[in-house]
Motif scaffolding. Structure first.
Motif, PDB file in Angstrom:
ATOM      1  N   THR A  34       0.755  -1.174   0.165  1.00  0.00           N
ATOM      2  CA  THR A  34       0.128  -0.044   0.048  1.00  0.00           C
ATOM      3  C   THR A  34       0.905   1.210  -0.138  1.00  0.00           C
ATOM      4  O   THR A  34       0.413   2.311  -0.315  1.00  0.00           O
ATOM      5  CB  THR A  34      -1.052   0.045   1.360  1.00  0.00           C
ATOM      6  N   LYS A  35       2.019   1.109   0.548  1.00  0.00           N
ATOM      7  CA  LYS A  35       2.880   2.642   0.440  1.00  0.00           C
ATOM      8  C   LYS A  35       3.269   2.951  -0.747  1.00  0.00           C
ATOM      9  O   LYS A  35       3.225   2.403  -1.937  1.00  0.00           O
ATOM     10  CB  LYS A  35       4.074   2.272   1.571  1.00  0.00           C
ATOM     11  N   THR A  36       3.577   4.275  -0.949  1.00  0.00           N
ATOM     12  CA  THR A  36       4.283   4.687  -2.205  1.00  0.00           C
ATOM     13  C   THR A  36       5.773   5.023  -1.882  1.00  0.00           C
ATOM     14  O   THR A  36       6.584   4.224  -2.767  1.00  0.00           O
ATOM     15  CB  THR A  36       3.741   6.018  -2.526  1.00  0.00           C
ATOM     16  N   PHE A  37       6.367   5.463  -1.047  1.00  0.00           N
ATOM     17  CA  PHE A  37       7.533   5.897  -0.898  1.00  0.00           C
ATOM     18  C   PHE A  37       7.997   5.828   0.701  1.00  0.00           C
ATOM     19  O   PHE A  37       6.764   6.113   1.528  1.00  0.00           O
ATOM     20  CB  PHE A  37       8.230   7.210  -1.302  1.00  0.00           C
ATOM     21  N   CYS A  38       8.956   5.385   1.173  1.00  0.00           N
ATOM     22  CA  CYS A  38       9.342   5.150   2.612  1.00  0.00           C
ATOM     23  C   CYS A  38       9.095   6.441   3.163  1.00  0.00           C
ATOM     24  O   CYS A  38       8.572   6.855   4.496  1.00  0.00           O
ATOM     25  CB  CYS A  38      10.938   4.980   2.712  1.00  0.00           C
ATOM     26  N   SER A  39       9.191   7.763   2.585  1.00  0.00           N
ATOM     27  CA  SER A  39       9.452   9.060   3.247  1.00  0.00           C
ATOM     28  C   SER A  39       7.693   9.305   3.474  1.00  0.00           C
ATOM     29  O   SER A  39       7.654  10.169   4.558  1.00  0.00           O
ATOM     30  CB  SER A  39       9.960  10.244   2.215  1.00  0.00           C
ATOM     31  N   ASN A  40       7.029   8.849   2.894  1.00  0.00           N
ATOM     32  CA  ASN A  40       5.486   8.953   3.321  1.00  0.00           C
ATOM     33  C   ASN A  40       5.069   7.714   4.114  1.00  0.00           C
ATOM     34  O   ASN A  40       3.819   7.704   4.700  1.00  0.00           O
ATOM     35  CB  ASN A  40       4.529   8.815   1.806  1.00  0.00           C
ATOM     36  N   CYS A  41       5.575   6.731   4.684  1.00  0.00           N
ATOM     37  CA  CYS A  41       5.397   5.698   5.567  1.00  0.00           C
ATOM     38  C   CYS A  41       5.291   6.543   6.865  1.00  0.00           C
ATOM     39  O   CYS A  41       5.952   7.053   7.613  1.00  0.00           O
ATOM     40  CB  CYS A  41       6.396   4.709   5.336  1.00  0.00           C
ATOM     41  N   ARG A  42       4.431   5.809   7.946  1.00  0.00           N
ATOM     42  CA  ARG A  42       3.802   6.050   8.954  1.00  0.00           C
ATOM     43  C   ARG A  42       4.958   5.178   9.926  1.00  0.00           C
ATOM     44  O   ARG A  42       5.146   5.969  11.214  1.00  0.00           O
ATOM     45  CB  ARG A  42       2.585   5.714   9.425  1.00  0.00           C
ATOM     46  N   VAL A  43       5.569   4.391   9.680  1.00  0.00           N
ATOM     47  CA  VAL A  43       6.513   3.535  10.537  1.00  0.00           C
ATOM     48  C   VAL A  43       7.855   3.739   9.827  1.00  0.00           C
ATOM     49  O   VAL A  43       7.853   3.266   8.526  1.00  0.00           O
ATOM     50  CB  VAL A  43       6.182   2.043  10.504  1.00  0.00           C
ATOM     51  N   HIS A  44       8.927   4.312  10.444  1.00  0.00           N
ATOM     52  CA  HIS A  44      10.108   4.548   9.944  1.00  0.00           C
ATOM     53  C   HIS A  44      11.170   3.325  10.225  1.00  0.00           C
ATOM     54  O   HIS A  44      11.356   3.433  11.403  1.00  0.00           O
ATOM     55  CB  HIS A  44      10.597   5.779  10.051  1.00  0.00           C
ATOM     56  N   CYS A  45      11.362   2.443   9.541  1.00  0.00           N
ATOM     57  CA  CYS A  45      12.071   1.074   9.910  1.00  0.00           C
ATOM     58  C   CYS A  45      13.435   1.185   9.788  1.00  0.00           C
ATOM     59  O   CYS A  45      14.202   0.195  10.240  1.00  0.00           O
ATOM     60  CB  CYS A  45      11.493   0.013   9.302  1.00  0.00           C
ATOM     61  N   TYR A  46      14.091   2.422   9.431  1.00  0.00           N
ATOM     62  CA  TYR A  46      15.468   2.574   9.213  1.00  0.00           C
ATOM     63  C   TYR A  46      15.922   3.206  10.291  1.00  0.00           C
ATOM     64  O   TYR A  46      15.387   3.798  11.256  1.00  0.00           O
ATOM     65  CB  TYR A  46      15.774   3.641   8.292  1.00  0.00           C
ATOM     66  N   LYS A  47      17.365   2.730  10.965  1.00  0.00           N
ATOM     67  CA  LYS A  47      17.756   3.063  12.295  1.00  0.00           C
ATOM     68  C   LYS A  47      18.134   4.531  11.924  1.00  0.00           C
ATOM     69  O   LYS A  47      18.346   4.922  10.727  1.00  0.00           O
ATOM     70  CB  LYS A  47      19.176   2.400  12.343  1.00  0.00           C
ATOM     71  N   PRO A  48      18.100   5.464  12.929  1.00  0.00           N
ATOM     72  CA  PRO A  48      18.477   6.832  12.463  1.00  0.00           C
ATOM     73  C   PRO A  48      19.584   7.201  11.828  1.00  0.00           C
ATOM     74  O   PRO A  48      19.572   7.983  10.977  1.00  0.00           O
ATOM     75  CB  PRO A  48      18.478   7.421  13.843  1.00  0.00           C
ATOM     76  N   LYS A  64       0.072  12.861  -1.246  1.00  0.00           N
ATOM     77  CA  LYS A  64      -0.236  13.999  -0.390  1.00  0.00           C
ATOM     78  C   LYS A  64      -1.590  14.509  -0.379  1.00  0.00           C
ATOM     79  O   LYS A  64      -2.127  14.620   0.545  1.00  0.00           O
ATOM     80  CB  LYS A  64       0.655  15.264  -1.234  1.00  0.00           C
ATOM     81  N   LYS A  65      -2.410  14.331  -1.700  1.00  0.00           N
ATOM     82  CA  LYS A  65      -3.770  14.508  -1.546  1.00  0.00           C
ATOM     83  C   LYS A  65      -4.573  13.482  -0.875  1.00  0.00           C
ATOM     84  O   LYS A  65      -5.575  13.655  -0.104  1.00  0.00           O
ATOM     85  CB  LYS A  65      -4.493  14.547  -3.233  1.00  0.00           C
ATOM     86  N   HIS A  66      -4.096  12.112  -1.058  1.00  0.00           N
ATOM     87  CA  HIS A  66      -4.705  11.068  -0.318  1.00  0.00           C
ATOM     88  C   HIS A  66      -4.693  11.101   1.308  1.00  0.00           C
ATOM     89  O   HIS A  66      -5.725  11.301   2.112  1.00  0.00           O
ATOM     90  CB  HIS A  66      -3.805   9.750  -0.515  1.00  0.00           C
ATOM     91  N   LEU A  67      -3.508  11.749   1.572  1.00  0.00           N
ATOM     92  CA  LEU A  67      -3.197  12.060   3.107  1.00  0.00           C
ATOM     93  C   LEU A  67      -4.009  13.103   3.629  1.00  0.00           C
ATOM     94  O   LEU A  67      -4.625  13.096   4.959  1.00  0.00           O
ATOM     95  CB  LEU A  67      -1.832  12.286   3.360  1.00  0.00           C
ATOM     96  N   GLU A  68      -4.120  14.259   2.769  1.00  0.00           N
ATOM     97  CA  GLU A  68      -5.117  15.399   3.320  1.00  0.00           C
ATOM     98  C   GLU A  68      -6.464  14.951   3.273  1.00  0.00           C
ATOM     99  O   GLU A  68      -7.168  15.334   4.093  1.00  0.00           O
ATOM    100  CB  GLU A  68      -4.902  16.471   2.027  1.00  0.00           C
ATOM    101  N   ARG A  69      -7.179  14.065   2.374  1.00  0.00           N
ATOM    102  CA  ARG A  69      -8.472  13.617   2.396  1.00  0.00           C
ATOM    103  C   ARG A  69      -8.645  12.891   3.830  1.00  0.00           C
ATOM    104  O   ARG A  69      -9.643  13.165   4.442  1.00  0.00           O
ATOM    105  CB  ARG A  69      -8.834  12.753   1.378  1.00  0.00           C
ATOM    106  N   GLU A  70      -7.655  11.949   4.180  1.00  0.00           N
ATOM    107  CA  GLU A  70      -7.626  11.180   5.172  1.00  0.00           C
ATOM    108  C   GLU A  70      -7.672  12.074   6.419  1.00  0.00           C
ATOM    109  O   GLU A  70      -8.621  11.916   7.361  1.00  0.00           O
ATOM    110  CB  GLU A  70      -6.531  10.284   5.587  1.00  0.00           C
ATOM    111  N   ASN A  71      -6.951  13.026   6.664  1.00  0.00           N
ATOM    112  CA  ASN A  71      -6.778  13.883   7.678  1.00  0.00           C
ATOM    113  C   ASN A  71      -8.081  14.681   7.886  1.00  0.00           C
ATOM    114  O   ASN A  71      -8.502  15.076   8.748  1.00  0.00           O
ATOM    115  CB  ASN A  71      -5.422  14.819   7.429  1.00  0.00           C
ATOM    116  N   ASN A  72      -8.865  15.204   6.699  1.00  0.00           N
ATOM    117  CA  ASN A  72      -9.824  16.007   6.642  1.00  0.00           C
ATOM    118  C   ASN A  72     -11.103  15.195   7.170  1.00  0.00           C
ATOM    119  O   ASN A  72     -12.220  15.504   7.749  1.00  0.00           O
ATOM    120  CB  ASN A  72     -10.233  16.517   5.262  1.00  0.00           C
ATOM    121  N   GLU A  73     -11.244  13.858   6.809  1.00  0.00           N
ATOM    122  CA  GLU A  73     -12.284  13.103   7.155  1.00  0.00           C
ATOM    123  C   GLU A  73     -12.139  12.556   8.563  1.00  0.00           C
ATOM    124  O   GLU A  73     -13.096  12.136   9.254  1.00  0.00           O
ATOM    125  CB  GLU A  73     -12.411  11.814   6.411  1.00  0.00           C
ATOM    126  N   ALA A  74     -11.153  12.488   9.163  1.00  0.00           N
ATOM    127  CA  ALA A  74     -10.866  12.134  10.442  1.00  0.00           C
ATOM    128  C   ALA A  74     -11.441  13.348  11.647  1.00  0.00           C
ATOM    129  O   ALA A  74     -11.759  14.198  11.535  1.00  0.00           O
ATOM    130  CB  ALA A  74      -9.219  11.877  10.993  1.00  0.00           C
TER     131      ALA A  74
END
Length: 118
Positions: free
Chosen positions: A58-72, A108-118
């Motif tokens: 379901t993800k597009t890019f790691c930068s948009n992921c809610r869980v960052h699995c890389y070590k800092p 970005k548009k998808h995330l904005e829609r999710e935030n507006n619906e919540a």
């Protein structure tokens, strides 16, 4: 999404990150063939993360992921690679860059829609 599509998406992500790391290594470390040891370590880490990503479907890019699995520390390294390689890939791989831009706008548009619906 079926298993073949997921596997293809995972392989495409691995190919792109490898291209970006190779571009970065060539520009920063002067390598012509292969990767320097530092970049080789980063690539192995990035490929391992891609292989183990539970959100690949379901993800597009790691930068948009809610869980960052890389070590800092590795996350900072891959960010540096992306900042350097992204603009340079416009000349060597323009289709990938355009696709990335389109997918980023959609996400970005998808995330904005999710935030507006919540």
């Amino acid at each position: 999404m079926n298993q073949n599509n997921i596997a293809a998406k995972r392989e495409q992500e691995k190919r792109i990150v490898s291209l970006m790391i190779r571009t970065y290594c060539r520009g920063h470390h002067g390598t012509r063939q292969g990767l320097c040891p530092e970049c080789q370590t980063l690539q192995e880490y990035a490929l391992l993360r891609a292989d183990r990503c539970p959100f690949i479907e379901t993800k597009t890019f790691c930068s948009n992921c809610r869980v960052h699995c890389y070590k800092p520390a590795m996350r900072e390294k891959i960010r540096a690679v992306m900042r350097y390689s992204g603009p340079r890939m416009l000349f060597s791989h323009p289709v990938l860059v355009v696709r990335h831009g389109i997918e980023s706008i959609r996400e970005k548009k998808h995330l904005e829609r999710e935030n507006n619906e919540a």
